[in-house]
Write a protein that holds these residues in place. Structure first.
Motif, PDB file in Angstrom:
ATOM      1  N   GLY A 149       0.808  -1.266  -0.056  1.00  0.00           N
ATOM      2  CA  GLY A 149      -0.001   0.100  -0.071  1.00  0.00           C
ATOM      3  C   GLY A 149       0.689   1.172  -0.180  1.00  0.00           C
ATOM      4  N   GLY A 150       1.976   0.993   0.048  1.00  0.00           N
ATOM      5  CA  GLY A 150       2.904   2.371   0.034  1.00  0.00           C
ATOM      6  C   GLY A 150       3.318   2.947  -1.324  1.00  0.00           C
ATOM      7  N   GLU A 151       4.257   3.662  -1.436  1.00  0.00           N
ATOM      8  CA  GLU A 151       4.443   4.655  -2.635  1.00  0.00           C
ATOM      9  C   GLU A 151       5.355   3.733  -3.527  1.00  0.00           C
ATOM     10  OE1 GLU A 151       8.014   7.595  -1.218  1.00  0.00           O
ATOM     11  OE2 GLU A 151       6.069   7.726  -0.274  1.00  0.00           O
ATOM     12  N   LEU A 152       5.379   4.344  -4.734  1.00  0.00           N
ATOM     13  CA  LEU A 152       6.385   3.770  -5.718  1.00  0.00           C
ATOM     14  C   LEU A 152       7.838   4.197  -5.521  1.00  0.00           C
ATOM     15  CD1 LEU A 152       6.158   4.437  -9.520  1.00  0.00           C
ATOM     16  CD2 LEU A 152       8.143   5.071  -8.416  1.00  0.00           C
ATOM     17  N   ILE A 153       8.667   3.351  -5.466  1.00  0.00           N
ATOM     18  CA  ILE A 153      10.024   3.886  -4.879  1.00  0.00           C
ATOM     19  C   ILE A 153      10.938   3.765  -6.528  1.00  0.00           C
ATOM     20  CG2 ILE A 153      12.355   2.898  -4.009  1.00  0.00           C
ATOM     21  CD1 ILE A 153      10.404   3.769  -2.110  1.00  0.00           C
ATOM     22  N   GLU A 154      11.499   4.756  -6.648  1.00  0.00           N
ATOM     23  CA  GLU A 154      12.741   4.701  -7.751  1.00  0.00           C
ATOM     24  C   GLU A 154      13.979   4.223  -7.026  1.00  0.00           C
ATOM     25  OE1 GLU A 154      12.381   8.523  -9.350  1.00  0.00           O
ATOM     26  OE2 GLU A 154      10.567   8.343 -10.222  1.00  0.00           O
ATOM     27  N   ALA A 155      14.786   3.325  -7.877  1.00  0.00           N
ATOM     28  CA  ALA A 155      15.889   2.673  -7.381  1.00  0.00           C
ATOM     29  C   ALA A 155      16.857   2.667  -8.565  1.00  0.00           C
ATOM     30  CB  ALA A 155      15.744   1.342  -6.940  1.00  0.00           C
ATOM     31  N   VAL A 156      18.351   2.325  -8.027  1.00  0.00           N
ATOM     32  CA  VAL A 156      19.135   2.127  -9.130  1.00  0.00           C
ATOM     33  C   VAL A 156      20.228   1.060  -8.523  1.00  0.00           C
ATOM     34  CG1 VAL A 156      20.925   3.803  -7.959  1.00  0.00           C
ATOM     35  CG2 VAL A 156      21.200   3.300 -10.343  1.00  0.00           C
ATOM     36  N   ALA A 157      20.588   0.227  -9.475  1.00  0.00           N
ATOM     37  CA  ALA A 157      21.400  -1.046  -9.083  1.00  0.00           C
ATOM     38  C   ALA A 157      22.984  -0.506  -8.761  1.00  0.00           C
ATOM     39  CB  ALA A 157      21.412  -2.050 -10.334  1.00  0.00           C
ATOM     40  N   VAL A 158      23.659  -1.102  -7.789  1.00  0.00           N
ATOM     41  CA  VAL A 158      24.964  -0.956  -7.651  1.00  0.00           C
ATOM     42  C   VAL A 158      25.475  -2.300  -7.464  1.00  0.00           C
ATOM     43  CG1 VAL A 158      26.374  -0.493  -5.715  1.00  0.00           C
ATOM     44  CG2 VAL A 158      24.177   1.051  -5.988  1.00  0.00           C
ATOM     45  N   ASP A 159      26.873  -2.391  -8.388  1.00  0.00           N
ATOM     46  CA  ASP A 159      27.541  -3.523  -8.753  1.00  0.00           C
ATOM     47  C   ASP A 159      28.329  -3.913  -7.453  1.00  0.00           C
ATOM     48  OD1 ASP A 159      29.733  -2.225  -8.597  1.00  0.00           O
ATOM     49  OD2 ASP A 159      30.239  -2.086 -10.630  1.00  0.00           O
ATOM     50  N   PRO A 160      28.698  -5.328  -7.428  1.00  0.00           N
ATOM     51  CA  PRO A 160      29.360  -5.741  -6.319  1.00  0.00           C
ATOM     52  C   PRO A 160      30.723  -4.860  -5.711  1.00  0.00           C
ATOM     53  CG  PRO A 160      28.990  -7.417  -7.692  1.00  0.00           C
ATOM     54  CD  PRO A 160      28.703  -6.203  -8.459  1.00  0.00           C
ATOM     55  N   GLN A 161      31.211  -3.965  -6.872  1.00  0.00           N
ATOM     56  CA  GLN A 161      32.265  -2.892  -6.394  1.00  0.00           C
ATOM     57  C   GLN A 161      31.779  -1.734  -5.649  1.00  0.00           C
ATOM     58  OE1 GLN A 161      32.534  -4.782  -9.257  1.00  0.00           O
ATOM     59  NE2 GLN A 161      33.613  -6.224  -8.046  1.00  0.00           N
ATOM     60  N   GLY A 162      30.549  -1.535  -5.712  1.00  0.00           N
ATOM     61  CA  GLY A 162      29.903  -0.360  -5.036  1.00  0.00           C
ATOM     62  C   GLY A 162      29.878   0.742  -6.259  1.00  0.00           C
ATOM     63  N   VAL A 163      29.629   0.475  -7.389  1.00  0.00           N
ATOM     64  CA  VAL A 163      29.362   1.375  -8.444  1.00  0.00           C
ATOM     65  C   VAL A 163      28.322   1.475  -9.008  1.00  0.00           C
ATOM     66  CG1 VAL A 163      30.292   2.364 -10.786  1.00  0.00           C
ATOM     67  CG2 VAL A 163      31.913   1.304  -9.346  1.00  0.00           C
ATOM     68  N   ARG A 164      27.464   2.563  -9.111  1.00  0.00           N
ATOM     69  CA  ARG A 164      26.201   2.761  -9.422  1.00  0.00           C
ATOM     70  C   ARG A 164      26.128   2.260 -10.777  1.00  0.00           C
ATOM     71  NH1 ARG A 164      22.682   6.704  -6.057  1.00  0.00           N
ATOM     72  NH2 ARG A 164      21.684   7.303  -8.027  1.00  0.00           N
ATOM     73  N   ARG A 165      25.199   1.873 -11.382  1.00  0.00           N
ATOM     74  CA  ARG A 165      24.931   1.268 -12.726  1.00  0.00           C
ATOM     75  C   ARG A 165      23.870   2.535 -13.306  1.00  0.00           C
ATOM     76  NH1 ARG A 165      27.165  -3.533 -14.010  1.00  0.00           N
ATOM     77  NH2 ARG A 165      27.183  -5.175 -12.319  1.00  0.00           N
ATOM     78  N   GLU A 166      24.521   3.385 -13.830  1.00  0.00           N
ATOM     79  CA  GLU A 166      23.535   4.452 -14.436  1.00  0.00           C
ATOM     80  C   GLU A 166      24.481   5.243 -15.483  1.00  0.00           C
ATOM     81  OE1 GLU A 166      22.798   7.136 -10.841  1.00  0.00           O
ATOM     82  OE2 GLU A 166      24.914   7.393 -10.435  1.00  0.00           O
ATOM     83  N   GLY A 167      23.633   6.195 -16.252  1.00  0.00           N
ATOM     84  CA  GLY A 167      24.354   6.578 -17.185  1.00  0.00           C
ATOM     85  C   GLY A 167      23.458   6.359 -18.618  1.00  0.00           C
ATOM     86  N   SER A 168      22.461   5.560 -18.382  1.00  0.00           N
ATOM     87  CA  SER A 168      21.633   5.099 -19.277  1.00  0.00           C
ATOM     88  C   SER A 168      20.028   5.565 -18.847  1.00  0.00           C
ATOM     89  CB  SER A 168      21.630   3.888 -19.938  1.00  0.00           C
ATOM     90  OG  SER A 168      20.620   3.395 -20.814  1.00  0.00           O
ATOM     91  N   ARG A 169      19.004   6.008 -19.532  1.00  0.00           N
ATOM     92  CA  ARG A 169      17.912   6.033 -19.155  1.00  0.00           C
ATOM     93  C   ARG A 169      17.296   4.693 -18.772  1.00  0.00           C
ATOM     94  NH1 ARG A 169      13.643   7.984 -22.112  1.00  0.00           N
ATOM     95  NH2 ARG A 169      12.726   8.370 -19.925  1.00  0.00           N
ATOM     96  N   PHE A 170      17.859   3.481 -19.433  1.00  0.00           N
ATOM     97  CA  PHE A 170      17.563   2.252 -19.127  1.00  0.00           C
ATOM     98  C   PHE A 170      17.685   1.712 -17.867  1.00  0.00           C
ATOM     99  CE2 PHE A 170      17.588   1.594 -23.871  1.00  0.00           C
ATOM    100  CZ  PHE A 170      16.421   2.060 -24.035  1.00  0.00           C
ATOM    101  N   SER A 171      18.635   2.555 -16.916  1.00  0.00           N
ATOM    102  CA  SER A 171      19.087   2.041 -15.777  1.00  0.00           C
ATOM    103  C   SER A 171      17.953   2.258 -14.737  1.00  0.00           C
ATOM    104  CB  SER A 171      20.226   3.215 -15.261  1.00  0.00           C
ATOM    105  OG  SER A 171      21.096   3.230 -16.342  1.00  0.00           O
ATOM    106  N   LYS A 172      16.854   3.162 -15.005  1.00  0.00           N
ATOM    107  CA  LYS A 172      15.797   3.437 -14.042  1.00  0.00           C
ATOM    108  C   LYS A 172      15.066   1.910 -13.725  1.00  0.00           C
ATOM    109  CE  LYS A 172      14.825   8.159 -15.495  1.00  0.00           C
ATOM    110  NZ  LYS A 172      14.957   8.730 -14.113  1.00  0.00           N
ATOM    111  N   ILE A 173      14.963   2.018 -12.491  1.00  0.00           N
ATOM    112  CA  ILE A 173      14.128   0.881 -12.131  1.00  0.00           C
ATOM    113  C   ILE A 173      13.072   1.389 -10.864  1.00  0.00           C
ATOM    114  CG2 ILE A 173      14.441  -1.301 -10.313  1.00  0.00           C
ATOM    115  CD1 ILE A 173      17.466  -1.008 -11.163  1.00  0.00           C
TER     116      ILE A 173
END
Ligand code: FES
Length: 189
Positions: free
Chosen positions: A65-89
């Motif tokens: 019942g809560g809100e929508l959350i926007e997230a990003v994936a972080v690889d095992p080295q701690g680097v955010r996977r972003e830089g593409s619009r497709f990164s959006k989760i």
């Protein structure tokens, strides 16, 4: 809380308009992104934006019942996977028995994750109505059913939203169990 007719926290009218402009002005070529910007098995999920950006996404932070959350994936080295619009989760939570049977292996206790890019013309998915269990895109009002594998409930979109398989990590943290099922971004059914 992002419900029908509302936008997700942090999304103002300008964001929506800019999203629409970006999607339509750039054309299909803008959606090609390097593979390493996409979530991959073993990544953990963190909050994408706002004051709590970078904090782990956990079951406790996603009540039914809560809100929508926007997230990003972080690889095992701690680097955010972003830089593409497709990164959006995006993540939402429903009661576990409301997840379609063929989707339960990809969900964790009713939490489902999907691509946050509308499959119509690429705007950001930002509406969530827990009553109807529909996600919505405010550009042209397409609606999707996250608990049914991202199936289109209302066009003009014709292609379902790709689902991101999830796994439960330590302390209820949400992890990526595999890549998107389907190609994120606009396309035909
Ligand atoms: S971009 Fe047209 S409905 Fe989402």
């Amino acid at each position: 809380m992002a419900r029908e007719g509302q936008r997700a926290p942090g999304l103002d009218r300008r964001s929506v308009v800019m999203g629409a402009v970006a999607c339509c002005a750039a054309g299909g070529a803008a959606f090609a992104g390097p593979e390493d910007t996409l979530p991959q098995k073993g990544d953990r999920l963190v909050l994408a934006d706002g004051a709590k950006a970078g904090q782990a996404v956990t079951l406790d932070g996603l009540p039914v019942g809560g809100e929508l959350i926007e997230a990003v994936a972080v690889d095992p080295q701690g680097v955010r996977r972003e830089g593409s619009r497709f990164s959006k989760i995006i993540l939402v939570r429903v009661a576990p028995d409301q997840v379609a049977e063929d989707q339960r292996a990809h969900a964790v206790e009713g939490v489902v994750a999907l691509s946050g890019v509308c499959t119509h013309q690429g705007c950001t998915i930002s509406g969530w109505n827990h009553e109807t269990k529909r996600l919505s895109c405010f550009c042209h009002h397409s609606e999707f059913l996250p608990a049914e594998g991202g199936r289109v409930a209302k066009g003009p979109a014709r292609k379902r939203l790709p689902v991101l398989p999830l796994a439960r990590g330590e302390g209820g943290a949400l992890m990526v169990a595999g890549g998107f099922i389907g190609k994120p971004g606009p396309g035909a059914a």
